[in-house]
Design an enzyme around this catalytic site. Structure first.
Site, PDB file in Angstrom:
ATOM      1  N   LYS A  53       0.840  -1.155   0.057  1.00  0.00           N
ATOM      2  CA  LYS A  53       0.051  -0.010  -0.160  1.00  0.00           C
ATOM      3  C   LYS A  53       0.889   1.326  -0.148  1.00  0.00           C
ATOM      4  CE  LYS A  53      -3.526  -0.970  -0.613  1.00  0.00           C
ATOM      5  NZ  LYS A  53      -3.699  -1.514  -1.946  1.00  0.00           N
ATOM      6  N   HIS A 115       6.994  -7.431  -2.080  1.00  0.00           N
ATOM      7  CA  HIS A 115       6.734  -6.862  -0.970  1.00  0.00           C
ATOM      8  C   HIS A 115       7.661  -7.411   0.331  1.00  0.00           C
ATOM      9  CE1 HIS A 115       3.478  -4.420  -2.351  1.00  0.00           C
ATOM     10  NE2 HIS A 115       2.641  -5.384  -2.085  1.00  0.00           N
ATOM     11  N   SER A 145      -4.588   2.786   4.547  1.00  0.00           N
ATOM     12  CA  SER A 145      -4.623   2.212   3.306  1.00  0.00           C
ATOM     13  C   SER A 145      -4.691   0.576   3.273  1.00  0.00           C
ATOM     14  CB  SER A 145      -3.641   2.860   2.242  1.00  0.00           C
ATOM     15  OG  SER A 145      -3.851   2.095   0.985  1.00  0.00           O
ATOM     16  N   PHE A 237      -3.821   9.927 -10.450  1.00  0.00           N
ATOM     17  CA  PHE A 237      -4.843   9.113  -9.629  1.00  0.00           C
ATOM     18  C   PHE A 237      -6.049   9.096 -10.504  1.00  0.00           C
ATOM     19  CE2 PHE A 237      -8.346   8.681  -6.958  1.00  0.00           C
ATOM     20  CZ  PHE A 237      -7.756   7.447  -6.000  1.00  0.00           C
TER      21      PHE A 237
END
Ligand code: A3P
Length: 301
Positions: A53, A115, A145, A237
């Site tokens: 995130k 990640h 988030s 965005f």
């Protein structure tokens, strides 16, 4: 994900969290562990590493456009970003494991997402001196988030309510372990491994064009300015939220009725979630955890 019956993914039960190699994980990221650790990186691979995130998809899309925006237009309209940039450690049902997807990438460079905290990154990336783009986001917005993401994604453990989630987050009890160790781990690695470009989500929100420019310098790209401007617009965005290839609307494990993947994309949304008491407690703990690092974040811009 042509050729795969991904609708079956809707039926899967939520996974449990367990301790693995010193961090909290779910089996989706450990089932293929040996192949992940033995992954053969190449010198021209680009590893996009983040805590979940922090803006992974955003940077993935920027890199994809920088490298392949002009040469492969069909890629932009037919292949979701998570297929263009495979998620290395995944072993989800139905679709091929991340390692296999990465092995089969036809592109040069290969853009690969992870990640994993720095100590668990397959060693071939370091041996091959591959470039690493790390994106970090301030802990508070990152937590918010992550909470919404866990609620809407059945591939993640059940987060509980906000206060339960926040407590677990402070204790590092979420998938990929503590935020603190993750962001500090890559920050420290930068001291001995020069091929890491460390980006802040907040800087990207503040001035995306400047960060695209910096990425180009790191990658040694001489992308024309008009092209960079076009890319900066495409990765806004609102554009990414409208774009089915970047908004994850094609992913069946996510329930957009609970929360969209492209949720707010803001710095400071944490203020809408943290109570005064939670904020004080968080700050106290944060000070302790971050007392030995030079790494600084902005929770407001
Ligand atoms: P929010 O949930 O705060 O909206 P990741 O790709 O690592 O999973 O990160 C997802 C987060 O990055 C989400 O944050 C998402 O909205 C945000 N994001 C993705 N693309 C963005 C963009 N172009 N601009 C701003 N934020 C973006």
């Amino acid at each position: 994900m042509e050729g795969f019956d991904i609708s079956a993914l809707k039926q899967i039960p939520r996974p449990e969290l367990f301790e693995f190699e010193g961090i909290s994980m779910t089996h989706y990221f450990t089932d293929n562990w040996e192949n992940v650790q033995n992954f053969k990186a190449r010198p021209d691979d680009i590893l996009i590493a983040t805590y979940p995130k922090a803006g992974t998809t955003w940077v993935s899309y920027i890199l994809d456009l920088l490298y392949f925006g002009n040469t492969a237009p069909e890629r932009q309209t037919s292949l979701p970003i998570y297929m263009r940039v495979p998620f290395l450690e995944t072993a989800f049902p139905v679709i091929p494991a991340g390692v296999k997807l990465a092995d089969n990438l036809p592109t040069t460079p290969r853009l690969i997402k992870t990640h994993l905290p720095v100590q668990l990154v397959p060693k071939s990336f370091w041996e091959q001196n591959s470039r690493v783009v790390y994106v970090a986001r301030n802990a508070k917005d990152n937590a918010v988030s992550y909470f919404h993401f866990d609620k809407m994604n059945i591939g993640q453990p059940e987060p509980g309510d906000w206060s339960t989630f926040l407590k677990n987050y402070i204790d590092g009890k979420n998938v990929f372990g503590p935020w603190y160790d993750h962001v500090c781990g890559y920050w420290e690695k930068k001291k001995t491994y020069s091929n890491i470009h460390y980006i802040f989500f907040e800087d990207m929100v503040e001035d995306t064009g400047r960060e695209v420019e910096r990425l180009c310098s790191f990658l040694g790209l001489s992308t024309p300015s008009e092209e960079k401007e076009r890319i900066t617009k495409s990765v806004h965005f609102d554009s990414m939220k409208q774009n089915n290839m970047t908004n994850y609307s094609t992913n069946p494990v996510m329930d957009f009725k609970i929360s969209p993947f492209m949720r707010k994309g803001k710095v400071g949304d944490w203020k809408n979630h943290f109570t005064v008491a939670q904020n004080e407690q968080f700050d106290e703990h944060y000070k302790q955890k971050m007392k030995n690092t030079t790494l600084q974040f902005r929770t407001d811009i």
